[in-house]
Design an enzyme around this catalytic site. Structure first.
Site, PDB file in Angstrom:
ATOM      1  N   LYS A  27      -3.185  10.780 -11.260  1.00 59.99           N
ATOM      2  CA  LYS A  27      -2.104  10.100 -11.121  1.00 59.99           C
ATOM      3  C   LYS A  27      -1.973   9.148  -9.810  1.00 59.99           C
ATOM      4  O   LYS A  27      -1.643   8.082  -9.858  1.00 59.99           O
ATOM      5  CB  LYS A  27      -0.811  11.085 -11.228  1.00 59.99           C
ATOM      6  CG  LYS A  27       0.376  10.466 -10.636  1.00 59.99           C
ATOM      7  CD  LYS A  27       1.408  11.682 -10.643  1.00 59.99           C
ATOM      8  CE  LYS A  27       1.372  12.473  -9.313  1.00 59.99           C
ATOM      9  NZ  LYS A  27       2.218  11.849  -8.202  1.00 59.99           N
ATOM     10  N   ASN A  28      -2.492   9.835  -8.645  1.00 61.88           N
ATOM     11  CA  ASN A  28      -2.090   9.007  -7.448  1.00 61.88           C
ATOM     12  C   ASN A  28      -3.040   8.070  -7.230  1.00 61.88           C
ATOM     13  O   ASN A  28      -2.989   7.453  -6.200  1.00 61.88           O
ATOM     14  CB  ASN A  28      -2.061  10.330  -6.200  1.00 61.88           C
ATOM     15  CG  ASN A  28      -1.027  11.141  -6.350  1.00 61.88           C
ATOM     16  OD1 ASN A  28       0.192  10.644  -7.067  1.00 61.88           O
ATOM     17  ND2 ASN A  28      -0.788  12.008  -5.426  1.00 61.88           N
ATOM     18  N   CYS A  81      13.527  12.861  -0.620  1.00 65.24           N
ATOM     19  CA  CYS A  81      13.344  13.613  -1.706  1.00 65.24           C
ATOM     20  C   CYS A  81      13.099  14.953  -1.386  1.00 65.24           C
ATOM     21  O   CYS A  81      13.325  15.499  -0.216  1.00 65.24           O
ATOM     22  CB  CYS A  81      12.028  12.967  -2.672  1.00 65.24           C
ATOM     23  SG  CYS A  81      10.669  13.634  -2.056  1.00 65.24           S
ATOM     24  N   ARG A 106      10.788  11.700   3.918  1.00 69.54           N
ATOM     25  CA  ARG A 106       9.833  10.746   3.434  1.00 69.54           C
ATOM     26  C   ARG A 106      10.295   9.344   3.873  1.00 69.54           C
ATOM     27  O   ARG A 106      10.530   8.469   2.807  1.00 69.54           O
ATOM     28  CB  ARG A 106       9.588  10.973   1.922  1.00 69.54           C
ATOM     29  CG  ARG A 106       8.941  12.348   1.842  1.00 69.54           C
ATOM     30  CD  ARG A 106       8.311  12.517   0.470  1.00 69.54           C
ATOM     31  NE  ARG A 106       7.089  11.902  -0.021  1.00 69.54           N
ATOM     32  CZ  ARG A 106       6.777  11.779  -1.340  1.00 69.54           C
ATOM     33  NH1 ARG A 106       7.304  12.166  -2.269  1.00 69.54           N
ATOM     34  NH2 ARG A 106       5.613  11.365  -1.379  1.00 69.54           N
ATOM     35  N   VAL A 157       9.972   5.099   4.963  1.00 65.24           N
ATOM     36  CA  VAL A 157       8.927   4.184   4.631  1.00 65.24           C
ATOM     37  C   VAL A 157       8.578   3.371   5.749  1.00 65.24           C
ATOM     38  O   VAL A 157       8.227   2.189   5.774  1.00 65.24           O
ATOM     39  CB  VAL A 157       9.538   3.178   3.345  1.00 65.24           C
ATOM     40  CG1 VAL A 157       9.589   4.228   2.009  1.00 65.24           C
ATOM     41  CG2 VAL A 157      10.722   2.807   3.588  1.00 65.24           C
ATOM     42  N   ASP A 216      -0.980  18.578  -1.439  1.00 68.24           N
ATOM     43  CA  ASP A 216      -0.574  18.790  -2.764  1.00 68.24           C
ATOM     44  C   ASP A 216      -0.946  19.922  -3.156  1.00 68.24           C
ATOM     45  O   ASP A 216      -0.940  20.160  -4.553  1.00 68.24           O
ATOM     46  CB  ASP A 216      -0.868  17.444  -3.552  1.00 68.24           C
ATOM     47  CG  ASP A 216      -0.235  16.302  -3.164  1.00 68.24           C
ATOM     48  OD1 ASP A 216       0.794  16.473  -2.563  1.00 68.24           O
ATOM     49  OD2 ASP A 216      -0.556  15.318  -3.518  1.00 68.24           O
ATOM     50  N   ARG A 263       5.475  15.061 -14.707  1.00 69.45           N
ATOM     51  CA  ARG A 263       5.097  13.972 -13.880  1.00 69.45           C
ATOM     52  C   ARG A 263       3.598  13.896 -13.452  1.00 69.45           C
ATOM     53  O   ARG A 263       2.951  12.700 -13.085  1.00 69.45           O
ATOM     54  CB  ARG A 263       5.877  13.964 -12.772  1.00 69.45           C
ATOM     55  CG  ARG A 263       7.466  13.653 -13.073  1.00 69.45           C
ATOM     56  CD  ARG A 263       8.208  13.504 -11.595  1.00 69.45           C
ATOM     57  NE  ARG A 263       7.718  12.434 -10.724  1.00 69.45           N
ATOM     58  CZ  ARG A 263       8.088  12.137  -9.602  1.00 69.45           C
ATOM     59  NH1 ARG A 263       8.881  13.002  -9.120  1.00 69.45           N
ATOM     60  NH2 ARG A 263       7.572  11.287  -8.952  1.00 69.45           N
TER      61      ARG A 263
HETATM   62  C1  EPZ Z   1       0.977  10.219  -1.298  1.00 69.71           C
HETATM   63  O1  EPZ Z   1       2.370  10.437  -0.859  1.00 69.71           O
HETATM   64  C2  EPZ Z   1       0.830  11.060  -2.437  1.00 69.71           C
HETATM   65  N1  EPZ Z   1       1.723  10.315  -3.574  1.00 69.71           N
HETATM   66  C3  EPZ Z   1       1.800  12.529  -2.419  1.00 69.71           C
HETATM   67  O2  EPZ Z   1       1.484  13.309  -3.530  1.00 69.71           O
HETATM   68  C4  EPZ Z   1       1.049  13.349  -1.184  1.00 69.71           C
HETATM   69  O3  EPZ Z   1       1.676  14.250  -1.044  1.00 69.71           O
HETATM   70  C5  EPZ Z   1       0.986  12.257   0.098  1.00 69.71           C
HETATM   71  O4  EPZ Z   1       0.400  11.194  -0.307  1.00 69.71           O
HETATM   72  C6  EPZ Z   1       0.131  13.199   1.216  1.00 69.71           C
HETATM   73  O5  EPZ Z   1      -1.237  13.447   0.675  1.00 69.71           O
HETATM   74  C7  EPZ Z   1       1.097   9.545  -4.072  1.00 69.71           C
HETATM   75  O6  EPZ Z   1      -0.067   9.175  -3.977  1.00 69.71           O
HETATM   76  C8  EPZ Z   1       1.875   8.563  -5.076  1.00 69.71           C
HETATM   77  P1  EPZ Z   1       2.092   9.866   2.973  1.00 69.71           P
HETATM   78  P2  EPZ Z   1       2.960   9.314   0.299  1.00 69.71           P
HETATM   79  O7  EPZ Z   1       2.896   8.408   3.222  1.00 69.71           O
HETATM   80  O8  EPZ Z   1       1.882   8.093   0.275  1.00 69.71           O
HETATM   81  C9  EPZ Z   1       5.100  10.430   6.414  1.00 69.71           C
HETATM   82  C10 EPZ Z   1       2.140  14.496  -5.385  1.00 69.71           C
HETATM   83  O9  EPZ Z   1       2.666  15.774  -5.537  1.00 69.71           O
HETATM   84  N2  EPZ Z   1       5.796   8.891   6.509  1.00 69.71           N
HETATM   85  O10 EPZ Z   1       0.652   9.852   3.087  1.00 69.71           O
HETATM   86  O11 EPZ Z   1       4.325   8.947   0.058  1.00 69.71           O
HETATM   87  C11 EPZ Z   1       5.762  11.092   5.425  1.00 69.71           C
HETATM   88  O12 EPZ Z   1       7.169  11.701   5.380  1.00 69.71           O
HETATM   89  C12 EPZ Z   1       2.716  13.597  -4.392  1.00 69.71           C
HETATM   90  O13 EPZ Z   1       1.365  14.043  -6.381  1.00 69.71           O
HETATM   91  C13 EPZ Z   1       6.544   8.293   7.502  1.00 69.71           C
HETATM   92  O14 EPZ Z   1       6.892   8.930   8.407  1.00 69.71           O
HETATM   93  O15 EPZ Z   1       2.748  10.195   1.412  1.00 69.71           O
HETATM   94  C14 EPZ Z   1       4.894  12.239   5.555  1.00 69.71           C
HETATM   95  O16 EPZ Z   1       5.106  13.155   6.370  1.00 69.71           O
HETATM   96  C15 EPZ Z   1       4.137  14.151  -3.596  1.00 69.71           C
HETATM   97  N3  EPZ Z   1       6.842   7.046   7.178  1.00 69.71           N
HETATM   98  C16 EPZ Z   1       3.631  11.671   5.959  1.00 69.71           C
HETATM   99  O17 EPZ Z   1       3.920  10.474   6.583  1.00 69.71           O
HETATM  100  C17 EPZ Z   1       6.350   6.254   6.213  1.00 69.71           C
HETATM  101  O18 EPZ Z   1       6.494   5.019   6.126  1.00 69.71           O
HETATM  102  C18 EPZ Z   1       2.301  11.392   4.998  1.00 69.71           C
HETATM  103  O19 EPZ Z   1       3.039  10.714   3.770  1.00 69.71           O
HETATM  104  C19 EPZ Z   1       5.467   6.891   5.199  1.00 69.71           C
HETATM  105  C20 EPZ Z   1       5.280   8.101   5.474  1.00 69.71           C
END
Ligand code: EPZ
Length: 429
Positions: free
Chosen positions: A22-23, A123, A128, A130, A312, A404
């Site tokens: 998925k990811n 969420c 989380r 951006v 995950d 999902r």
């Molecule tokens: C990806 O989410 C995955 N989703 C998540 O899987 C996974 O848990 C996560 O990476 C970590 O491995 C997809 O690939 C669609 P991040 P993502 O940006 O990209 C912080 C599942 O269950 N952060 O690597 O959204 C954030 O809050 C899902 O399949 C910021 O601070 O995660 C977190 O603490 C859930 N600012 C850390 O970075 C930002 O702008 C890592 O998040 C972006 C992120």
């Protein structure tokens, strides 16, 4: 709303085919926006999130054709053509159901000079934000404005390559930046980039489309921008989190399960941890055999970006450790609120105490089935694992979370001997 009912205590034995990731698939679908030529994706899993992402790009004007099963594991083949983009706004209704919608921002901005994306908001697993995505776009020269719950990014004269050093590893921000930089003028160097296999898949796809990206697998990626990209025919990598989930299911039921269509190399941290807990894991070329006799031993773990132990998989590991001999300290370092499964596991007889970002899991002899529910995907799959290893009946509510991310979950588990069924709550009056 549907529920999954599990009668626990069955030893799992047999083969489970693993679906496409998925990811990995979600950013590849967004990548179709980078070119007016067709991008064909193979080994797509049939999941709610994949449908949402496809619907999102269709809303923007992408034509999606195909979608038939073409692989032995049920994988589908879909062709996406972004020749007639009519819209550069990702609406709230779609974005709120799936955070990965933010991934259309980089490609739209790079190709059309603008994008408007509803802010995903918080969420269940944490705030989380951006900010890393937006700062990265600004580093390439984009202007960013926030208004009415939407983020508007624009670069009327095109993006310009730059050095971007992420203060924190982010999978999504690395993906968004890679796609934006692919069509920027000049060179972009991404430092502290995520190294997840899903990033590797995106780099492979973009390079097949004519991008010039090097450094794949390291934390420094170099992107030499090109004027345009073309179509490609790509294959989505196997879902390492789905595979890891079934590894835990095999271990908790003291079973003997072989996973097929899997990439053992992407699961090394999970494999190492299971081995140290006493589980037999045998790696084949595209297979993994997981066998266990008796209860696992408690092992401490801390989640980390790849190649560390994945966040995950944290909830699923906790379910396994709930029945371990001894204790396990499980520390979550990626998301600040990813222990929602704890109270539910406790209702099934687990002995778990949360101390800030760590959970102390003291293994118990037996878990007992109960009605449970979870508020996110991986928490739900942790309850499935606990239910498989528990005595009696467990009912996991809010199945839409599982839908999902797990393709044909009941079918795959039933085929290896689990007693699992989907129960519909639909009233007939
Ligand atoms: C990806 O989410 C995955 N989703 C998540 O899987 C996974 O848990 C996560 O990476 C970590 O491995 C997809 O690939 C669609 P991040 P993502 O940006 O990209 C912080 C599942 O269950 N952060 O690597 O959204 C954030 O809050 C899902 O399949 C910021 O601070 O995660 C977190 O603490 C859930 N600012 C850390 O970075 C930002 O702008 C890592 O998040 C972006 C992120």
């Amino acid at each position: 709303m549907d529920r999954i009912r599990i009668t626990g205590g069955q030893r799992l034995s047999g083969t489970i085919p693993i679906s496409g990731a998925k990811n990995a698939a979600l950013p590849l679908i967004a990548a179709c926006l980078l070119t007016d030529k067709p991008l064909t994706l193979n080994n797509l899993p049939d999941l709610a999130d994949i449908k949402t992402m496809t619907r999102l790009v269709e809303t923007l004007g992408v034509e999606a054709t195909g979608g038939d099963v073409t692989e032995a594991n049920g994988g589908r083949r879909l062709t996406l053509t972004a020749a007639n983009i009519t819209e550069t706004t990702a609406p709230y209704d779609l974005v709120r159901t799936m955070r990965a919608s933010i991934l259309v921002m980089g490609p739209l901005l790079a190709r059309f000079g603008r994008a408007k994306v509803s802010l995903p908001g918080g969420c269940a697993i944490g705030t989380r934000p951006v900010d890393l995505h937006l700062n990265a776009m600004e580093r390439l020269g984009a202007e960013v404005e926030l208004e009415g719950g939407y983020v508007m990014v624009s670069a009327p004269n095109g993006l310009i390559g730059n050095r971007v050093t992420f203060p924190k590893v982010s999978v999504g921000a690395t993906e968004n930046l890679l796609m934006a930089a692919a069509l920027a003028k000049g060179q972009t160097i991404i430092e502290n980039a995520a190294r997840e296999p899903e990033i590797g898949d995106l780099v492979h796809c973009l390079n097949s489309m004519g991008a010039k990206i090097s450094g794949q697998g390291t934390d420094t990626l170099t992107v030499d921008g090109v004027d345009e990209l073309h179509g490609a025919d790509e294959r989505v990598i196997p879902d390492r989190i789905e595979a890891g989930t079934y590894m835990m299911a095999a271990a908790i039921t003291e079973g003997d399960v072989t996973l097929s269509h899997v990439d053992p190399g992407a699961l090394e941290a999970v494999t190492a941890l299971l081995r140290s807990a006493g589980v037999i894991v045998e790696e084949g070329d595209r297979t993994l055999r997981v066998a266990m006799d008796g209860r696992v031993t408690g092992v401490d773990v801390e989640t980390q970006p790849y190649p560390g132990f994945p966040t995950d998989m944290q909830a699923q590991l906790m379910a396994l450790m709930a029945r371990a001999q001894g204790a396990a300290m499980i520390t979550e370092t990626i998301f600040e609120n990813r222990f929602m499964h704890v109270p539910e596991l406790v209702r099934m007889g687990a002995d778990i105490t949360v101390h800030g970002a760590s959970s102390l899991v003291r293994g118990v002899d037996r878990l007992v089935g109960a009605p449970v529910m979870a508020t996110d995907l991986r928490a739900s799959s942790s309850l499935i694992i606990a239910g498989l290893g528990a005595e009696g009946v467990t009912e996991v509510n809010r199945v839409y979370h599982l839908d999902r991310g797990y393709e044909r979950l009941e079918e795959k588990l039933t085929a290896v001997g689990a007693l699992v069924e989907r129960v519909s709550d639909e009233r007939t009056f």
